[in-house]
Every structure is written in C-alpha cells, then in structure tokens.
Write a protein that holds these residues in place. Structure first.
Motif, mmCIF file in Angstrom:
data_model
loop_
_atom_site.group_PDB
_atom_site.id
_atom_site.type_symbol
_atom_site.label_atom_id
_atom_site.label_comp_id
_atom_site.label_asym_id
_atom_site.label_seq_id
_atom_site.Cartn_x
_atom_site.Cartn_y
_atom_site.Cartn_z
ATOM 1 N N THR A 3 -18.148 -52.821 48.363
ATOM 2 C CA THR A 3 -19.178 -52.282 47.487
ATOM 3 C C THR A 3 -18.926 -52.793 46.081
ATOM 4 O O THR A 3 -17.817 -53.223 45.739
ATOM 5 N N ALA A 4 -19.962 -52.771 45.260
ATOM 6 C CA ALA A 4 -19.862 -53.156 43.852
ATOM 7 C C ALA A 4 -20.716 -52.200 43.038
ATOM 8 O O ALA A 4 -21.850 -51.908 43.405
ATOM 9 N N LYS A 5 -20.169 -51.708 41.923
ATOM 10 C CA LYS A 5 -20.870 -50.762 41.064
ATOM 11 C C LYS A 5 -20.832 -51.266 39.627
ATOM 12 O O LYS A 5 -19.768 -51.606 39.105
ATOM 13 N N HIS A 6 -21.991 -51.285 39.010
ATOM 14 C CA HIS A 6 -22.084 -51.686 37.604
ATOM 15 C C HIS A 6 -21.315 -50.703 36.725
ATOM 16 O O HIS A 6 -21.361 -49.490 36.933
ATOM 17 N N GLU A 19 -21.740 -59.637 27.815
ATOM 18 C CA GLU A 19 -21.070 -59.595 29.108
ATOM 19 C C GLU A 19 -21.367 -58.279 29.825
ATOM 20 O O GLU A 19 -21.530 -57.242 29.191
ATOM 21 N N ARG A 20 -21.443 -58.367 31.145
ATOM 22 C CA ARG A 20 -21.576 -57.182 31.977
ATOM 23 C C ARG A 20 -20.482 -57.223 33.024
ATOM 24 O O ARG A 20 -20.039 -58.297 33.434
ATOM 25 N N HIS A 21 -20.057 -56.048 33.440
ATOM 26 C CA HIS A 21 -18.945 -55.970 34.372
ATOM 27 C C HIS A 21 -19.280 -55.022 35.522
ATOM 28 O O HIS A 21 -20.144 -54.162 35.400
ATOM 29 N N ALA A 22 -18.569 -55.194 36.606
ATOM 30 C CA ALA A 22 -18.750 -54.342 37.785
ATOM 31 C C ALA A 22 -17.399 -53.969 38.361
ATOM 32 O O ALA A 22 -16.424 -54.728 38.254
ATOM 33 N N LEU A 23 -17.362 -52.804 38.958
ATOM 34 C CA LEU A 23 -16.211 -52.376 39.742
ATOM 35 C C LEU A 23 -16.447 -52.825 41.175
ATOM 36 O O LEU A 23 -17.459 -52.471 41.784
ATOM 37 N N VAL A 24 -15.517 -53.600 41.702
ATOM 38 C CA VAL A 24 -15.681 -54.166 43.042
ATOM 39 C C VAL A 24 -14.563 -53.668 43.944
ATOM 40 O O VAL A 24 -13.379 -53.748 43.587
ATOM 41 N N PHE A 38 -9.269 -52.617 44.113
ATOM 42 C CA PHE A 38 -10.367 -52.529 43.152
ATOM 43 C C PHE A 38 -10.176 -53.593 42.071
ATOM 44 O O PHE A 38 -9.078 -53.769 41.541
ATOM 45 N N TYR A 39 -11.286 -54.263 41.766
ATOM 46 C CA TYR A 39 -11.304 -55.307 40.747
ATOM 47 C C TYR A 39 -12.357 -54.963 39.706
ATOM 48 O O TYR A 39 -13.333 -54.259 39.995
ATOM 49 N N ILE A 40 -12.185 -55.498 38.519
ATOM 50 C CA ILE A 40 -13.255 -55.492 37.520
ATOM 51 C C ILE A 40 -13.622 -56.944 37.266
ATOM 52 O O ILE A 40 -12.775 -57.763 36.869
ATOM 53 N N VAL A 41 -14.867 -57.279 37.530
ATOM 54 C CA VAL A 41 -15.312 -58.667 37.424
ATOM 55 C C VAL A 41 -16.565 -58.746 36.569
ATOM 56 O O VAL A 41 -17.330 -57.784 36.450
ATOM 57 N N ARG A 42 -16.767 -59.898 35.988
ATOM 58 C CA ARG A 42 -17.981 -60.127 35.215
ATOM 59 C C ARG A 42 -19.164 -60.379 36.146
ATOM 60 O O ARG A 42 -19.029 -61.050 37.171
ATOM 61 N N PRO A 71 -6.345 -57.552 41.179
ATOM 62 C CA PRO A 71 -6.882 -56.185 41.180
ATOM 63 C C PRO A 71 -6.141 -55.336 40.151
ATOM 64 O O PRO A 71 -5.010 -55.641 39.786
ATOM 65 N N PHE A 72 -6.779 -54.274 39.687
ATOM 66 C CA PHE A 72 -6.058 -53.369 38.796
ATOM 67 C C PHE A 72 -5.420 -52.220 39.566
ATOM 68 O O PHE A 72 -4.601 -51.490 39.024
ATOM 69 N N ILE A 73 -5.776 -52.084 40.849
ATOM 70 C CA ILE A 73 -5.142 -51.077 41.695
ATOM 71 C C ILE A 73 -5.336 -51.478 43.155
ATOM 72 O O ILE A 73 -6.381 -51.999 43.549
ATOM 73 N N GLY A 74 -4.295 -51.268 43.958
ATOM 74 C CA GLY A 74 -4.379 -51.538 45.384
ATOM 75 C C GLY A 74 -4.082 -52.991 45.723
ATOM 76 O O GLY A 74 -3.518 -53.745 44.934
#
Length: 972
Positions: A3-6, A19-24, A38-42, A71-74
């Motif tokens: 899943t990906a969330k803005h 810039e915009r980012h999403a939690l992936v 979990f990643y944060i990506v542009r 990833p920042f976690i996991g």
C-alpha cells in the motif's frame, strides 16, 4: 508493494520545493525473508523512481549501491522480522493510515496489535513507535485485525478505532495519543465511544450543522480565532433494530425472525456543554446541533444578544471579546463585519457562505497544522458510558443499507455515504440545508456501480472508481455538486493510460516464496509453528525456487514447504499461469465442450451414437439454485417445446446437419454451443414421437395398399432441437441424479425395514445452496422416525452451527384441537418442527472441513450416530486472505478449535472424525450401484428403533367438570 499513502505535509527536506512524499509499505528485497518495511519516498513528477538505480542520485539514504531506498522501520533493519522478535510481523496493508497532519501513522498486524508511529522528518529519521493496549479503559478487548477501522482526527491527536467488543459487536473507541507537536506518541485515555449493545462503525470526524454557524460568528468577532478541529464524531449504527422477516414461528419451514440491515447515521458531540462554552462562548447563543423543531425560535434571544455585541463592537474603538481575554477588534473591522453579520436577519442566516475555517498552529519548520478540539471524555473508567451515550441519531437522514460513512464536506455539513443495493454500491450525498433548517436532501449517483471509494489522506479529495475510470473530486460543496452533475462520470478522471508493469519472473518467484513463508509464520494459528524450526524450512526449499521455470513449478515448491506444517487446510492455488486461452472469453468459449446430458456410446453398426443412459433426477423440480435438473434429451425438458424425449437405445446420427460419424468424437460438434439451440438428427429405436406416430400411420396406409412401408417408419431420422449444457451444468446433472437415486434407495430400504425415513445430502456447507438443500430435505420429513444426513464428499463451508441449532430443537408440548391433532396435519408440537426421531450422519474420507465439524458437533451434542469412514482431518479454520502478489495463495490455517472435553483440533485436525460404526464402500459394489454405507446406516437405525422406538404421546382424558352427587345425600 502492499500500500502507499500520501503524506500531506512536506518533509523538512522538501520545503517550498514542490516535493510530495508517500508512506509505502513493501516487502524489503534486502531482507532474506521478505520482511515488511515502511519507506518514505518522493511521489512528485520530478522524482526519480525510488526502487531503481536512478534513486542513487536522488536518495542519499539509498542502501549502498543497491538502487534501493532504506526503510525507516522494519525490513532488513533490527525492527524487521516477526513480532516475537520485536519486528513488524505481517502488516494488514488495508489498515495503514496516515494522519491528515502527516505526522503520524497507524496500522494493525496479524498478531492483533494496533501500532502507532511518528513519521520521520527525513526518510530514515528516528521515530516513536507505540503498540496500543489491547483493551480500552473499561476492559473491552481492542484487538486489531484486517477489518479494524483506524481514523485520525484532523490534527492527529486522537484516533478513532472500530473493533469487536467481547460480545463480538463492533464498537468505536477513541485513543488520545498526545499532541503531535511533541514529536512523540504519549498514549493517554482510550475511551469507549459507543455501546456494545449494537454495532457501530465507520467513524468520521466532523462538525454538527450549528458548528459551521458558530465558526462563522467566531471569525466575525475575531478573525484570529477559528476552529478547524472536529467537534463531533459521526458513525453508522444498527441500534434501531427492525424486524424484517417472519414475526412468528408458524409456517411449514419453521420461519425464524430476521432483521433488516438498516443502518442509521449517528453523531457524538465531542465536548460537553460546559467545555464547549469554555472553548468558545459563542456556543452559549447557538445550541441546537441541527436546528429544526423551533430551534431558531428558541435561539432568538441568543441571536439578539450576538447582534447587541456586534453593535457594541462597532461603536467602540476597542472592546474585548466576550470571554474577557485581551484580544481586541478595532472599530473599523467590527463595523465592516457587522454589515455582513446581522444574525437576526433570517435571510442572512440561511444564505451565509460556509467557508472552511483553519485553526492552525505554526510548526518549527513554518508549516501550519490543525489543532484538535479537546474532547470531553468525562469520568475515567466509566462503565456507564456517559460520554458514549450523549450520541444521537440524525433523524432527518433516512435509514438505509449503508456500508460506509465516507466523509463530511470541508465547507458544508453535508455527508457522503455509500449504500448497498441489489445492483451494487451507490454513492449518496446527504445535503444539509443552512442552519437553522434541519432539512437534508438525499442525492445518489444513479446508473453506475461503485467499485472503490476513499478519501485523500488530507481529506480534501474524494477518490472513486467506476467503470469509467478513477475519478478525483474536491470535497467541497462545489466539488461534490460537480461530481453529482457529471452524469457520464467521465470528468476529472485520472490518466491511467499506458501504465504497465515489468515483471522479472525469477525474482518474482523468489519474492513470492519468501512472502508465502513469512505469511505462514505470521498467520498460522500456532505462534510456535507446531514446534518446527521454521527458519530451517525456509533454507531447505529456497534453492528449489531458483530452479522454477514456470508458475506451476513454484506451486510445487510452495506445497512442499507449507506441507511441513502437516495442517490439512493448507492449499496452494491461484496465481498467474500461462494458460492456453490467455483469459480470452472467445477462445474459452470455442474450446468449451457442451454436453447433451446423457451417456453415449459410438456405434458403427448403428451409424451414430447410441444413448446408453439418461440421468433420472427428482421429478418435483425443474431448476434448483438456477441450475437445470433434467437432461436436455429428457421428455421433462423437451415437452415444454412440444417435443418428445429420447430413451436408452435411441441413436443420434447428426448434429446441426453434420454426420456424427464424420468426426472422431461427437464432442467436436458440440464446441461453443452450450446454452444454444442445436439440431440433432435422431433415430428412435426405443422411444416414440408425434412424427414417428405419423410415420406409422403412413406405413399402415401403405401396407393397406400392398406397398413396402418399412423404410418410412424406421430408417428415416427425425429432427430434435435441444439446448446442451455447459460442463458445470452437466456435472450438476449427474450429481443430482446420484442424490435422487440415493434418496429413493434409502426410503425404500427403510420402508422394507419397517420405519419412516428422511434423507438429506449436503454437497458442502457453503452458504445459500447448502442451506436451501437442508431446508428442502429436512422440513417435509421432520416428523419421520429416522433421519439420515449424508455429508459424504462434503467440501466444507461454515453453516454447521445453523444445522446443529435446528437439530437440537426438542418437542416438549403438543397441540390438539377439536378435529386436528399431531397425526392429521394439525399444529404438531412445540418447538415447531423439532425432529423427534433418531439421526445418523453418513461420512467418508472425502468429508472435509465444516462437514467434519458438523459430524463432530452431532457426536459431541449427543444428537445422533456417525456411520462410514474416517473423515479428511481438517479442523483448523482459515480466511484465505494471505494472498501473494499475483493473486495466488498458500493458505494458512488461522483459527484453532477446542472444547472442554477435547483439546485443540477437536480430534479432527490430522485425525478426522472416527465414525461410531465404520464401514467402507466396496469399489466394485459401488460401481454396480450398491451403497454399503447407506445399507449399514439403515441397519443401525432399525436396531436403534427396535430398542428405542419413537412413540407419539397420548393426549390423556378431557377434564370432567360435572358435579356428581350421591343418590341419598348431597355427598360428592
């Protein structure tokens, strides 16, 4: 990628850059076992792909020379792995939620945890991770699962959680996570916001109708004071229970009450009157949440007071606001506002422009965030639910079969709700009139079935998916108006043309193997994995994956790996296979072989295909559950078109004008004709028809003239128009014929043994068809002395409890009228349609899953005896939701069963239900039509009835109310 969330607010590294980012949420390719990460990506148009070598230039935190972001976690970090090891485990992607402020996220996992986390200010920054308690403050369980709803408040402080209470009813709890500005999650109170007497779900943060007017007045009095925080929590509830089915138990199938799926829209005020006055004194003048019912008349004194205040503000160069604080308005501003804010003018009140308000607080990096309105939870650990019971139904919104409360509009109290209809899901807008009116108009999107609906993370846009495409609409009054006026649903469609996905099969197979292994670890009902060294099993089969050259070979490896669990409910199926028809409906239709619903034999002597057998089915039905009950060649089918059916011994010589002997097999002439009219040429050797009778009459006339008439009667084929079955219909026909034959055999055997018998065969326990089959078989024969429920070859399902409930009814009272009684069609007994006789359940080695649970239930509850062979042995239940990336699955048994007498597995898992009387069907005898298991069941019932006969009770004498006196005195 699951899943990906803005993330609504840009990170510090993307200030003013667009810039915009999403939690992936994704499986980490750098983790040996594909752990969730979990990643944060542009995600802006200028960004390079995050998962590719181009990312080396844009992501300073890419993992050394891999082209993959960290990833920042996991994942491969220490926070990866199973929850037992302190990792993420397997996250339910459908529950991942980012707060509208973009500073927090939450999700659930397969271990029932609800996990909250602060989002880092750069893609690998430090985070605060908190696992919420698994119960709220009054002790109700709060276990996260795939259906848990997690909804952040606008400012991110509060979290609304929909979860099952101890009694399985859905409730909503609100968790206070602390103010996001602190940069950490500090869990405060977790308060139950709805009662567990009913289902409540689909929470939405918003405002009551009057709050929009309060905000307008507040900004008029002081433009620096406004509130964008929620003041109410809307939700759906079924608490107004309405009977929709039978209202009494009288009727030939013991009707049971059922209740409508009607839901109602409720709202829960988040502040008490006292706190709302302290928070904003304007609430003292405008109290009715939705107007109507004389609300404006009651509020007039308050409105007049507001007018007076505004007049005073206009006449004074500086006057403090009504709460006595030091904030002041100058007279010029007040006068200008007064001109547009005469609240006693009904016209102005009804037509003011509801502009969205934005109570914000500046963050350290210059961004503005909504500040949540403090919630008046009331006393701690309040089992009386005083806070929850301040909620009320919005009466002007009608009840309906609502499934989702989507949102409230940004600048209007109107609500977006999804309802279920027979034709699909429908979007409804409940447009709220301006305060103080309580009028609400319902508008629906007609003519299109909704496939998907969701809000953008910031709550500013409505995302819907129809057949026309993915549609994006602003969640303002104007945006929703445009959405509703778009009859063709083709405006504001996201451009999805040209989207393609590149697949590297070898890598995908490896990833799916890792996924399957990890999900078995995290979904399996036993956290200890049955004592197996699961890591070693991973290593054992991984080398085989490298040798897989096609999807089917991967299935073989998955079966071997999952088979180590020795659990019967492990199945491997689905996925993307290289099938010959490539999913093309035309190719599939061309290659589908239709059936004439009969056993045929090619006969060179008769120049055609001889009819050997036409299956005989229950004569009391024509269609059952939408499937035909009779062969296309039978008289029962053909009589409706004025034709006569065939009989064994008749010969089919042509199909649609082509000789059946011109092709190697008649099936070649039956391709792609299922459900279509087909002309057969038949020679009737054993059956008759109107045409044949006419030919016989002609022959007799010819013979009377001394001419040879043999050819005119027997040699000429005649046409027959039939509609062949598809493969499913043909299989059902033959199975139905076996059911009918077995039922009739059982009844005849019972009659010969001297007792009456009912017989029911259940193919499976799956929903309506199985329930229909039970009802068709049980209620007409409920008064018989004995009953056989045949679950041989039963594929399972989940309705055993309903069947057991029916069979547990007991007769305790009997009715007899002046002319009717329990033997001549009278009312019978109470409980209505309770079975009073002896029960036998037939099982075999193909009785599986819920079929076994039913048999075990009959045994445990003392309802009857089990006859046949030991069953399949699958006693751990599952939901089959651990899907792989291509749609395939290696199912994980997820829910164990037990009772106080038998341990885990109920002696079903890996054992099967052992019958009370074991008997096998001899293959040769079964081929010849002898059912030894059925015959033994009849013997068991006969012996049982001889020792415990089923006898109807005697009525007893009527009461004698006469006054009998002696002849010589008055004694009784």
């Amino acid at each position: 990628i699951l899943t990906a969330k803005h993330i609504p607010n840009p990170l510090k590294s993307s200030q003013d850059s667009g810039e915009r980012h999403a939690l992936v949420l994704a499986t980490d390719p750098l983790s040996p076992t594909a752990e969730h990460a979990f990643y944060i990506v542009r995600t802006d148009a200028m960004a390079s792909p995050a998962f590719g070598f181009a990312s080396l230039y844009d992501y300073g935190d890419s993992v050394a020379d891999t082209g993959l972001p960290a990833p920042f976690i996991g994942g491969h970090l220490e926070s990866g792995g199973s929850t037992k090891e302190g990792g993420l485990g397997s996250v339910y992607g459908s529950t991942v939620t980012v707060s509208p402020c973009g500073r927090r996220a939450v999700w659930t996992n397969t271990d029932g945890q609800i996990v909250t986390v602060t989002l880092p200010k750069d893609s690998v920054g430090e985070v605060s991770v908190v696992i919420l308690p698994q119960q709220n403050e009054i002790g109700q369980p709060m276990i996260g699962d795939s259906e848990t709803e997690l909804i952040f408040s606008p400012g991110g402080r509060y979290l609304a959680i929909t979860h099952p209470a101890r009694n399985q009813f859905k409730v909503i709890s609100i968790a206070d996570l602390g103010v996001p500005e602190d940069g950490v999650i500090s869990v405060g109170r977790i308060v139950q916001a709805t009662t567990d007497r009913f289902n409540s779900f689909s929470p939405v943060w918003g405002k009551q109708s009057k709050d929009f007017l309060v905000d307008k007045v507040t900004t008029t009095l002081d433009p620096s004071e406004s509130s964008a925080g929620a003041t109410a929590l809307f939700f759906l509830s079924d608490r107004d229970v309405v009977l929709s089915g039978a209202s009494s138990p009288w009727g030939t199938r013991a009707p049971s009450p059922s209740f409508s799926g009607e839901k109602y829209v409720y709202t829960l005020p988040l502040q008490s009157l006292k706190d709302s006055l302290s928070f904003n004194e304007v609430n003292a003048f405008i109290r009715a949440p939705y107007g109507g019912g004389g609300a404006m008349e009651v509020s007039m004194e308050g409105i007049k007071e507001l007018d007076l205040i505004l007049e005073l503000m206009a006449s004074s160069p500086a006057i403090g606001p009504i709460d006595g604080n030091q904030t002041v308005l100058n007279s010029a501003t007040s006068t200008a506002l007064l001109d547009q804010s005469n609240l006693s003018s009904e016209n102005d009140v009804e037509n003011f422009d509801n502009k969205p308000t934005n109570s914000t607080e500046a963050s350290d990096d210059g961004h503005q965030f909504i500040v949540d309105t403090p919630i008046s939870f009331g006393p701690e650990k309040d089992v009386g639910l005083s806070f929850a019971r301040t909620s009320f139904r919005i009466d002007s919104i009608p009840s309906g079969d609502y499934v989702l409360l989507v949102s409230q509009l940004l600048n209007d109290p109107s609500l977006v709700v999804v309802s279920s209809t027979p034709s699909g899901f429908v979007v409804n807008i409940f447009a709220t009139s301006d305060y103080p009116s309580d009028g609400i108009e319902s508008v629906s999107v007609e003519g299109a079935s909704l496939d998907f609906i969701e809000l953008s993370t910031d709550g500013h846009y409505l995302i819907t998916l129809f057949s026309t495409g993915l549609k994006v609409s602003s969640l303002t009054a104007d945006g929703i108006t445009a959405f509703m006026q778009d009859a063709s649903l083709d405006k504001n469609i996201a451009d999805a043309e040209g989207l393609h996905l590149s697949i590297w099969p070898a890598l995908e197979y490896e990833m799916m193997y890792k996924d399957a292994w990890r999900m078995l670890r995290d979904y399996f009902y036993d956290p200890s994995m049955a004592g197996l060294e699961w890591d070693r099993i991973f290593d054992r089969y991984l080398p085989l994956v490298e040798r897989c050259s096609k999807r089917e070979e991967l299935d073989d490896v998955l079966r071997q790996m999952a088979g180590e669990l020795s659990a019967l409910h492990v199945f491997v199926y689905g996925g993307e296979y290289n099938i010959p028809n490539h999913g093309d409906p035309m190719l599939e239709a061309i290659n589908e072989i239709a059936s004439l619903g009969a056993l045929l034999r090619r006969s060179t002597e008769k120049f055609g295909y001889e009819v050997i057998k036409i299956p005989e089915t229950d004569p009391d039905f024509h269609m059952v559950d939408g499937l035909p009950m009779y062969s296309p060649l039978s008289s029962r089918t053909l009589s409706m078109s004025g034709q006569d059916g065939l009989a064994p011994g008749d010969v089919i010589v042509g199909v649609n004008g082509e000789s059946v002997m011109s092709v190697p097999d008649i099936n070649m002439l039956l391709r792609n004709v299922a459900g279509e009219s087909v002309r057969l040429e038949v020679v009737r050797c054993n059956s008759t028809s109107k045409l044949q009778e006419a030919r016989k009459l002609k022959a007799r006339l010819l013979e009377s003239k001394g001419e040879d008439a043999t050819e005119s009667v027997f040699a000429l084929p005649e046409p027959l128009i039939v509609v062949p079955l598809d493969s499913e219909g043909n299989s059902n026909l033959w199975y139905t014929a076996w059911e009918w034959k077995t039922r009739e055999t059982a009844r005849h055997l019972a009659a010969d043994a001297g007792f009456t018998l009912g017989y029911i065969h259940l193919r499976d326990m799956a929903g309506a068809p199985a329930e229909d089959a039970f009802v068709r078989g049980f209620y007409p024969d409920y008064d018989k002395e004995a009953l056989i429920v045949d679950v041989r070859n039963n594929h399972g399902g989940n309705i055993d409890s309903w069947l057991l409930d029916v069979l547990q009814k007991r007769a305790w009272m009997y009715w007899e009228g002046r002319s009717t009684n329990i033997t001549n069609g009278g009312l019978g007994w109470d409980e209505q349609f309770a079975f009073r006789g002896h029960l036998v359940v037939l099982v075999n080695e193909h009785t599986s899953s819920d079929g076994e649970a039913f048999a075990r239930g009959v045994s445990e509850l003392g309802l009857g005896k089990i006859v046949g062979r030991r069953t399949w042995g699958g006693g751990i239940w599952l939901s089959s939701d651990n899907r792989l990336v291509d749609g395939g699955i290696a199912t994980a048994p997820e829910i164990g069963v037990y009772n106080e007498h038998i341990g885990l597995g109920l002696k079903i898992e890996n054992m099967g239900v052992v019958p009370d009387v074991e008997v096998d069907n001899n293959p040769r005898a079964a081929f010849d039509g002898v059912d030894m298991q059925l015959e033994r069941a009849i013997e068991v019932l006969k012996d049982w009835l001889e020792s415990e006969p089923i006898v109807l009770p005697e009525r007893g004498p009527y009461a004698d109310l006469s006054l009998r006196r002696g002849v010589d005195d008055c004694s009784l």
